[in-house]
Design an enzyme around this catalytic site. Structure first.
Site, PDB file in Angstrom:
ATOM      1  N   GLY A   1       0.381  -1.251  -0.203  1.00  0.00           N
ATOM      2  CA  GLY A   1      -0.244  -0.072   0.118  1.00  0.00           C
ATOM      3  C   GLY A   1       0.753   1.330   0.106  1.00  0.00           C
TER       4      GLY A   1
ATOM      5  NE  ARG B   1      -8.825 -11.901  -7.386  1.00  0.00           N
ATOM      6  CZ  ARG B   1      -9.267 -13.346  -7.856  1.00  0.00           C
ATOM      7  NH1 ARG B   1      -8.132 -14.368  -7.054  1.00  0.00           N
ATOM      8  NH2 ARG B   1     -10.373 -13.599  -7.532  1.00  0.00           N
TER       9      ARG B   1
ATOM     10  CB  SER C   1       1.820   2.915 -17.766  1.00  0.00           C
ATOM     11  OG  SER C   1       3.017   2.970 -18.810  1.00  0.00           O
TER      12      SER C   1
ATOM     13  CG  ASP D   1      -1.470  -4.561 -16.726  1.00  0.00           C
ATOM     14  OD1 ASP D   1      -1.975  -4.216 -16.331  1.00  0.00           O
ATOM     15  OD2 ASP D   1      -0.626  -6.041 -16.605  1.00  0.00           O
TER      16      ASP D   1
END
Ligand code: GAR
Length: 210
Positions: A7, A86, A131, A140
């Site tokens: 995180g 995921r 990105s 992606d």
């Protein structure tokens, strides 16, 4: 925001909100892993943090349906993936189309998927980076909002590259989220626009040279 781990990008966004650099609020953090350190980061800042363990669901579709419902409870304008490891089903992606974004540790379209730092080294790339992109049904591959670049040096290994890229991520993600919060960046039928102008496929170059 959706997370699975440390995180640090969540922390960068929390810091940006608290410093007044983001015209938005993080209304909730959801992790598919109970042990994700990012959950505590959220709680430390008074942000509701919830675990939805994918292993408790019989299929990807059922997990994604429960996740969708948990998110919609908060009625967010944006759904931010930050190290959420995921693959999301088409129904989920289409439901949040135009307001579902992700950060990926490579200069897309190069190096989609995992282990990007090692793959950059193996390919002999001289440049690497990260990105921020809208999420589409193909992994992606969604339209890119912005990128930040780092040089690949002769003595770099996957660990040093990861650290360099993460430093850029922690600036890039809040900058991109702010552009979305202020309506300067949008996903349109033509692609991503910035202040009404269509961006190139690599999005805005938001490299921090400091
Ligand atoms: C980030 O480097 C992000 O780019 C990457 O996971 C890391 C999460 O770090 N995401 C992916 O690889 C997505 N395919 P964090 O939990 O410290 O923000």
């Amino acid at each position: 925001m959706l997370i699975s781990g440390n995180g640090s990008n969540l922390q960068a966004l929390i810091d940006a909100v608290e410093a007044g650099r983001l015209d938005g609020a993080i209304c909730a953090v959801i992790s598919n892993r109970a042990e994700a350190p990012g959950l505590q980061r959220a709680r430390d800042h008074g942000i509701p943090a919830q675990v939805l363990d994918h292993r408790e669901f019989a299929s990807r579709e059922r997990f994604d349906a429960a996740l969708l419902e948990a998110i919609e409870h908060y009625r967010p304008d944006l759904v931010i993936l930050a190290g959420f490891m995921r693959i999301l089903s088409d129904h989920f992606v289409n439901h949040f189309s135009g307001r579902l974004i992700n950060i990926h540790p490579s200069l897309l379209p190069r190096h989609k998927g995992l282990n990007t730092h090692q793959r950059v080294l193996d390919a002999g790339d001289h440049e690497h980076g990260c990105s921020v992109h809208f999420v589409s049904c193909e992994l992606d591959s969604g339209a890119v909002i912005g990128q930040a670049r780092v040089p690949v040096c002769a003595d770099d290994d996957a660990t040093t590259l990861a650290a360099k890229v993460q430093r850029q991520e922690h600036r890039l993600y809040p900058a991109c989220v702010q552009l979305l919060c202020t309506g300067q960046v949008r996903l349109t039928d033509r692609g991503v626009t910035y202040q009404g102008q269509l961006l190139p496929p690599t999005g805005l170059d938001l490299t921090d040279s400091h």
